[in-house]
Write a protein that holds these residues in place. Structure first.
Motif, PDB file in Angstrom:
ATOM      1  N   PRO A  86       0.855  -1.187   0.000  1.00 17.84           N
ATOM      2  CA  PRO A  86       0.000   0.000   0.000  1.00 17.84           C
ATOM      3  C   PRO A  86       0.892   1.239   0.000  1.00 17.84           C
ATOM      4  CG  PRO A  86      -0.366  -1.354   1.973  1.00 17.84           C
ATOM      5  CD  PRO A  86       0.786  -1.932   1.234  1.00 17.84           C
ATOM      6  N   LEU A  87       0.515   2.232  -0.780  1.00 17.73           N
ATOM      7  CA  LEU A  87       1.321   3.448  -0.836  1.00 17.73           C
ATOM      8  C   LEU A  87       0.456   4.643  -1.219  1.00 17.73           C
ATOM      9  CD1 LEU A  87       1.593   3.817  -4.112  1.00 17.73           C
ATOM     10  CD2 LEU A  87       3.529   2.286  -3.849  1.00 17.73           C
ATOM     11  N   ARG A  88       1.065   5.765  -1.165  1.00 15.12           N
ATOM     12  CA  ARG A  88       0.428   7.024  -1.524  1.00 15.12           C
ATOM     13  C   ARG A  88       1.192   7.600  -2.703  1.00 15.12           C
ATOM     14  NH1 ARG A  88       1.436  11.768   2.589  1.00 15.12           N
ATOM     15  NH2 ARG A  88       0.551  13.546   1.464  1.00 15.12           N
ATOM     16  N   LEU A  89       0.488   7.908  -3.783  1.00  8.37           N
ATOM     17  CA  LEU A  89       1.119   8.536  -4.939  1.00  8.37           C
ATOM     18  C   LEU A  89       0.848  10.027  -4.866  1.00  8.37           C
ATOM     19  CD1 LEU A  89       1.438   7.423  -8.525  1.00  8.37           C
ATOM     20  CD2 LEU A  89       0.319   9.617  -8.128  1.00  8.37           C
ATOM     21  N   VAL A  90       1.924  10.801  -4.930  1.00  4.60           N
ATOM     22  CA  VAL A  90       1.816  12.258  -4.869  1.00  4.60           C
ATOM     23  C   VAL A  90       2.547  12.829  -6.078  1.00  4.60           C
ATOM     24  CG1 VAL A  90       2.254  14.303  -3.471  1.00  4.60           C
ATOM     25  CG2 VAL A  90       1.827  12.132  -2.349  1.00  4.60           C
ATOM     26  N   ALA A  91       1.854  13.666  -6.825  1.00 12.16           N
ATOM     27  CA  ALA A  91       2.462  14.263  -8.023  1.00 12.16           C
ATOM     28  C   ALA A  91       2.256  15.770  -7.990  1.00 12.16           C
ATOM     29  CB  ALA A  91       1.846  13.676  -9.281  1.00 12.16           C
ATOM     30  N   MET A  92       3.264  16.488  -8.452  1.00  8.06           N
ATOM     31  CA  MET A  92       3.186  17.946  -8.521  1.00  8.06           C
ATOM     32  C   MET A  92       3.632  18.401  -9.904  1.00  8.06           C
ATOM     33  SD  MET A  92       4.968  20.825  -6.074  1.00  8.06           S
ATOM     34  CE  MET A  92       4.046  20.295  -4.640  1.00  8.06           C
ATOM     35  N   ARG A  93       2.860  19.296 -10.487  1.00  8.25           N
ATOM     36  CA  ARG A  93       3.189  19.808 -11.811  1.00  8.25           C
ATOM     37  C   ARG A  93       4.438  20.690 -11.727  1.00  8.25           C
ATOM     38  NH1 ARG A  93       0.081  20.207 -16.397  1.00  8.25           N
ATOM     39  NH2 ARG A  93      -1.858  19.799 -15.261  1.00  8.25           N
ATOM     40  N   LYS A  94       5.352  20.519 -12.686  1.00  7.26           N
ATOM     41  CA  LYS A  94       6.550  21.362 -12.770  1.00  7.26           C
ATOM     42  C   LYS A  94       6.189  22.714 -13.372  1.00  7.26           C
ATOM     43  CE  LYS A  94       9.616  17.460 -13.784  1.00  7.26           C
ATOM     44  NZ  LYS A  94      10.483  16.883 -14.829  1.00  7.26           N
ATOM     45  N   SER A  95       7.091  23.656 -13.214  1.00  9.11           N
ATOM     46  CA  SER A  95       6.903  24.935 -13.895  1.00  9.11           C
ATOM     47  C   SER A  95       6.994  24.685 -15.401  1.00  9.11           C
ATOM     48  CB  SER A  95       7.974  25.932 -13.466  1.00  9.11           C
ATOM     49  OG  SER A  95       9.237  25.545 -13.986  1.00  9.11           O
ATOM     50  N   PRO A  96       6.351  25.529 -16.225  1.00  7.17           N
ATOM     51  CA  PRO A  96       6.448  25.336 -17.681  1.00  7.17           C
ATOM     52  C   PRO A  96       7.890  25.310 -18.185  1.00  7.17           C
ATOM     53  CG  PRO A  96       4.742  26.946 -17.157  1.00  7.17           C
ATOM     54  CD  PRO A  96       5.452  26.635 -15.872  1.00  7.17           C
ATOM     55  N   GLN A  97       8.758  26.117 -17.576  1.00  3.67           N
ATOM     56  CA  GLN A  97      10.158  26.160 -18.002  1.00  3.67           C
ATOM     57  C   GLN A  97      10.872  24.840 -17.685  1.00  3.67           C
ATOM     58  OE1 GLN A  97       8.741  28.358 -15.894  1.00  3.67           O
ATOM     59  NE2 GLN A  97       8.617  30.261 -17.057  1.00  3.67           N
ATOM     60  N   ALA A  98      10.642  24.315 -16.467  1.00  5.40           N
ATOM     61  CA  ALA A  98      11.282  23.056 -16.080  1.00  5.40           C
ATOM     62  C   ALA A  98      10.763  21.897 -16.924  1.00  5.40           C
ATOM     63  CB  ALA A  98      11.036  22.780 -14.595  1.00  5.40           C
ATOM     64  N   ALA A  99       9.456  21.902 -17.201  1.00  2.32           N
ATOM     65  CA  ALA A  99       8.869  20.836 -18.016  1.00  2.32           C
ATOM     66  C   ALA A  99       9.438  20.863 -19.428  1.00  2.32           C
ATOM     67  CB  ALA A  99       7.348  20.985 -18.047  1.00  2.32           C
ATOM     68  N   GLU A 100       9.548  22.051 -20.008  1.00  2.02           N
ATOM     69  CA  GLU A 100      10.067  22.161 -21.376  1.00  2.02           C
ATOM     70  C   GLU A 100      11.541  21.759 -21.443  1.00  2.02           C
ATOM     71  OE1 GLU A 100      10.202  22.222 -25.230  1.00  2.02           O
ATOM     72  OE2 GLU A 100       8.370  22.353 -24.049  1.00  2.02           O
TER      73      GLU A 100
END
Length: 198
Positions: free
Chosen positions: A74-88
């Protein structure tokens, strides 16, 4: 104890080992690293969830190993969106790497490049999403420290062939790194004299 690890350590058996030893984990994963299931045992697909997420995800799931024993964690999945610059920046790196290797990029890889995805055994009531990402940043600082040891102290070029001499060589390098760090910190603690300011 809380074990912090990057994507190379995301096996279900490894996570189960940490939990069985009485510790917790915070591990970064890729979008297809684990077979995940919802509490009702239906399959969970990370990229499908990211499509509908706003800026973050925080979900309770179960990871299932594909080995004979079908270990489950059992676990917890946590996701956070990157800044547009970091994603690109990450997408450019992925495209360049794929071009160099002559591979076709899965569109889901480019989608997931816009996110930092962690799994943890820590409960949401105990550790918040922000605290989890702060913990992960500490792990990255440790990684940077080891990269510095490899590039400046040549820690990755072990000249010894025997175990005892190898340990001595590594210990000497670590002591040297600590001494340099302390000396360097003393300079940072002392601002330059006014007459030397530009």
């Amino acid at each position: 104890d809380i074990w912090l690890a990057d994507r190379g350590y995301n096996s279900v058996d490894g996570l189960r080992h940490v939990v069985d030893a009485g510790a917790d984990f915070v591990v970064r994963i890729g979008w297809r690293a684990l077979v995940l299931r919802k509490p009702d045992n239906t399959r969970f697909t990370v990229t499908d969830a990211l499509k509908t997420a706003q800026d973050h995800l925080d979900l309770c799931l179960v990871a299932e190993a594909q080995t004979a024993g079908r270990t489950r964690v059992p676990l917890r999945l946590v996701a956070m969106r990157k800044s547009p610059q970091a994603a690109e920046k990450d997408r450019r790196r992925i495209r360049k790497d794929a071009q160099r290797k002559g591979k076709t990029i899965d569109p889901r890889t480019l989608q997931a490049a816009g996110w930092i995805i962690l799994v943890t055994s820590l409960d949401a009531n105990t550790v918040s999403r922000d605290q989890l990402f702060a913990l992960y940043r500490v792990r990255w600082q440790i990684e940077i420290g080891f990269k510095r040891l490899k590039s400046l102290n040549l820690l990755d070029r072990l000249p010894a062939k025997q175990t005892a001499s190898g340990r001595s060589w590594i210990a000497a390098n670590l002591i040297l790194a600590i001494l340099i760090s302390r000396q360097y910190q003393s300079y940072l603690d002392s601002p330059p004299c006014a007459r030397y300011r530009v």
